[in-house]
Design a protein around this motif. Structure first.
Motif, PDB file in Angstrom:
ATOM      1  N   ARG A  58       0.848  -1.201   0.000  1.00 61.17           N
ATOM      2  CA  ARG A  58       0.000   0.000   0.000  1.00 61.17           C
ATOM      3  C   ARG A  58       0.883   1.251   0.000  1.00 61.17           C
ATOM      4  NH1 ARG A  58      -2.690  -3.256   3.484  1.00 61.17           N
ATOM      5  NH2 ARG A  58      -1.807  -2.233   5.323  1.00 61.17           N
ATOM      6  N   ARG A  59       2.052   1.097   0.647  1.00 58.49           N
ATOM      7  CA  ARG A  59       2.996   2.213   0.701  1.00 58.49           C
ATOM      8  C   ARG A  59       3.400   2.666  -0.705  1.00 58.49           C
ATOM      9  NH1 ARG A  59       6.709  -0.815   3.746  1.00 58.49           N
ATOM     10  NH2 ARG A  59       7.617  -0.979   1.678  1.00 58.49           N
ATOM     11  N   PHE A 115       8.140  10.886   1.936  1.00 61.28           N
ATOM     12  CA  PHE A 115       7.247  10.679   3.086  1.00 61.28           C
ATOM     13  C   PHE A 115       6.211   9.601   2.754  1.00 61.28           C
ATOM     14  CE2 PHE A 115       8.313  15.268   4.196  1.00 61.28           C
ATOM     15  CZ  PHE A 115       9.073  14.938   5.304  1.00 61.28           C
ATOM     16  N   GLN A 116       5.575   9.763   1.600  1.00 62.86           N
ATOM     17  CA  GLN A 116       4.525   8.800   1.224  1.00 62.86           C
ATOM     18  C   GLN A 116       5.041   7.368   1.235  1.00 62.86           C
ATOM     19  OE1 GLN A 116       3.516  10.478  -2.693  1.00 62.86           O
ATOM     20  NE2 GLN A 116       1.447  10.804  -1.946  1.00 62.86           N
ATOM     21  N   MET A 117       6.210   7.145   0.621  1.00 63.75           N
ATOM     22  CA  MET A 117       6.665   5.768   0.421  1.00 63.75           C
ATOM     23  C   MET A 117       7.213   5.136   1.693  1.00 63.75           C
ATOM     24  SD  MET A 117      10.042   6.267  -1.865  1.00 63.75           S
ATOM     25  CE  MET A 117      11.634   6.131  -1.111  1.00 63.75           C
ATOM     26  N   THR A 118       7.389   5.965   2.737  1.00 60.19           N
ATOM     27  CA  THR A 118       7.837   5.386   4.001  1.00 60.19           C
ATOM     28  C   THR A 118       6.689   5.310   5.005  1.00 60.19           C
ATOM     29  OG1 THR A 118       8.612   7.578   4.641  1.00 60.19           O
ATOM     30  CG2 THR A 118      10.261   6.061   3.774  1.00 60.19           C
ATOM     31  N   ASN A 143       0.553  11.376   6.737  1.00 56.09           N
ATOM     32  CA  ASN A 143      -0.104  12.577   7.269  1.00 56.09           C
ATOM     33  C   ASN A 143       0.794  13.787   6.999  1.00 56.09           C
ATOM     34  OD1 ASN A 143      -1.673  14.360   8.595  1.00 56.09           O
ATOM     35  ND2 ASN A 143      -1.455  13.448  10.632  1.00 56.09           N
ATOM     36  N   ILE A 144       0.729  14.252   5.762  1.00 52.25           N
ATOM     37  CA  ILE A 144       1.624  15.341   5.328  1.00 52.25           C
ATOM     38  C   ILE A 144       0.826  16.653   5.349  1.00 52.25           C
ATOM     39  CG2 ILE A 144       3.172  16.152   3.507  1.00 52.25           C
ATOM     40  CD1 ILE A 144       3.149  13.183   2.448  1.00 52.25           C
ATOM     41  N   ILE A 145       1.198  17.510   6.272  1.00 54.15           N
ATOM     42  CA  ILE A 145       0.487  18.785   6.407  1.00 54.15           C
ATOM     43  C   ILE A 145       1.219  19.793   5.521  1.00 54.15           C
ATOM     44  CG2 ILE A 145      -0.284  20.566   8.015  1.00 54.15           C
ATOM     45  CD1 ILE A 145       0.151  18.462  10.287  1.00 54.15           C
ATOM     46  N   VAL A 146       0.483  20.368   4.564  1.00 55.11           N
ATOM     47  CA  VAL A 146       1.125  21.301   3.642  1.00 55.11           C
ATOM     48  C   VAL A 146       0.721  22.727   4.004  1.00 55.11           C
ATOM     49  CG1 VAL A 146       1.424  21.975   1.229  1.00 55.11           C
ATOM     50  CG2 VAL A 146       1.224  19.560   1.827  1.00 55.11           C
ATOM     51  N   VAL A 201      14.302  10.601   6.547  1.00 56.07           N
ATOM     52  CA  VAL A 201      12.895  10.286   6.849  1.00 56.07           C
ATOM     53  C   VAL A 201      12.814   8.937   7.569  1.00 56.07           C
ATOM     54  CG1 VAL A 201      10.608   9.869   5.876  1.00 56.07           C
ATOM     55  CG2 VAL A 201      12.042  11.663   4.930  1.00 56.07           C
ATOM     56  N   LEU A 202      13.613   7.977   7.088  1.00 55.72           N
ATOM     57  CA  LEU A 202      13.599   6.657   7.745  1.00 55.72           C
ATOM     58  C   LEU A 202      14.145   6.736   9.168  1.00 55.72           C
ATOM     59  CD1 LEU A 202      14.742   4.441   4.747  1.00 55.72           C
ATOM     60  CD2 LEU A 202      12.535   4.308   5.918  1.00 55.72           C
TER      61      LEU A 202
END
Ligand code: PLP
Length: 414
Positions: free
Chosen positions: A9-10, A150-153, A157-160, A126-127
């Motif tokens: 899903r990542r 961020f998405q792939m790890t 919940n990415i606040i822009v 990020v990791l």
């Protein structure tokens, strides 16, 4: 669906890289000119074979310093080059980088880890800093690869946050409020200085304020300094240092080393155990950055910042040429470009589907730019002024201007 449905899903939840979409688009065209970041198959019969490759290649149009390349040629048979090296980078390069960081970036208490480019440095961080489910903060328009990292790890919940409508500077008031109100506190705030895709720089007082807000909130700040030397109009790039701050750097654009894949992380030397944690990740991804690339980086550093700034100076004219090409959109709709190699332009309201406009410009006018929605800025495009020499830039800009005039006056006619 078959085995596709068995993918993580990542990965499935990670955006498709805009650059691969743009490469695909360029492959559909016969004679594209790229103001994107992707090589265009330009050639010039009067060019040397070396130049033919650099004309359209990569994001800057120069290659690494000749002296450095010559030295690398001499060491290819050295068995050391074909062996693994220390995960954190060869000692000579780390030492040279530490001097550079102290003298040029005023980072006096930072340790260095060498990576296979700034993108890999960012994924390492990020990791090391985030867990799946954590929240993080970026500012609009954001660097697409950082968003994808961020998405792939699993950090979904990415606040822009917003940028100032005129300057595009990250909104520090919003950040202060968001960090104090979000529970749990976001783990990481990241800024790119000067920015991709906007070319906006972050002035020193603002960067210091952002770092203080992060420190007070107990959250990490990652600053991506990939374009540290790409500053115009007398503006100066600066860095901040602290136990909660990590700086990322790249050799790609500075020394024209895109394909050599070399970058580095500068982190507080006071952080006990931080290096050991980073090494776990490093040891499982590249093990070490390519040894020959590290050698080239070391030799390139001998040329020094002057070598880069001399080349960056030449981009001022390119920026002017591209700015003129964007005039049909209205001067008030073209922003950024104080640094890096990008201008950020708003499309007319009635043509806000930026991907559609990019495809139309490519197919009808043979010029390629990047759709803003890849950076969270739908209705905008990013135009690069770094990848072509002046003559080719004029030709590409001519196509862009013609296309934008048509777009504004007649729409996307076929
Ligand atoms: C802001 C930013 N960070 C990182 C990178 C990637 O750098 P590297 O080639 O060192 O991985 C780029 C490349 O375009 C960039 O614009």
């Amino acid at each position: 669906m078959g085995s596709f449905g068995m993918l993580s899903r990542r990965t499935l939840g990670t955006d498709t890289p805009v650059m691969t979409q743009i490469r695909k688009l360029m492959a559909e065209l016969t004679n594209p000119m790229s103001l994107a970041q992707v090589p265009s198959p330009l050639s010039n019969s009067s060019s040397s074979p070396l130049e033919i490759h650099t004309l359209g290649f990569g994001v800057v149009h120069w290659q690494p310093p000749k002296k450095a390349l010559d030295k690398v040629k001499d060491i290819v048979w050295d068995p050391i080059v074909s062996s693994y090296g220390p995960d954190e980078g060869i000692p000579e390069l780390r030492h040279a980088l530490q001097i550079k960081l102290r003298q040029e970036n005023k980072l006096t208490e930072s340790a260095v880890m060498v990576t296979a480019g700034a993108n890999q440095a960012f994924v390492n961080l990020v990791l090391a800093l985030c867990d799946p489910g954590d929240s993080v903060v970026m500012f609009q328009p954001y660097y697409f690869n950082a968003y994808m990292a961020f998405q792939m790890t699993g950090v979904t919940n990415i606040i822009v946050g917003p940028g100032h409508p005129d300057t595009l500077y990250p909104d520090a008031d919003w950040l202060e409020k968001t960090l104090s109100e979000s529970k749990p506190t976001p783990k990481v705030v990241t800024v790119v200085n000067p920015g991709n895709p906007s070319g906006t720089y972050v002035p020193e007082p603002l960067l210091k304020r952002i770092s203080k807000i992060c420190k007070d909130a107990g959250c990490w700040l990652i600053v991506d300094n990939t374009y540290e030397y790409f500053m115009y109009d007398g503006l100066k790039h600066c860095c901040v240092e602290g136990d909660n701050i990590v700086n990322v750097f790249s050799f790609s654009k500075t020394y024209g080393m895109m394909g050599w894949r070399l970058g580095y992380i500068a982190y507080s030397e006071r952080l006990d155990g931080f290096a050991a944690e980073l090494l776990k990740i490093q040891d499982n991804i590249p093990i070490c950055a390519s040894i020959i690339s590290q050698r080239l980086a070391l030799y390139a550093l001998e040329e020094g910042a002057g070598w880069i700034t001399e080349r960056v100076k030449g981009l001022v004219k390119n920026r002017e040429i591209v700015k003129e090409a964007l005039e049909p959109l209205g001067k008030e709709n073209v922003k950024g470009g104080e640094g890096a190699i990008y201008l950020w332009a708003k499309l007319p309201e009635e043509h806000g589907d930026d991907f559609k406009v990019v495809r139309w410009l490519a197919h009808r006018h043979g010029v390629v730019v990047i759709p803003g929605s890849a950076s969270g800025g739908s209705g905008y495009v990013r135009v690069s002024f770094g990848g072509l020499k002046e003559e080719e830039m004029r030709a590409a800009a001519g196509r862009l201007r013609k296309g934008l005039e048509e777009l504004v006056h007649l729409g996307m006619v076929e």
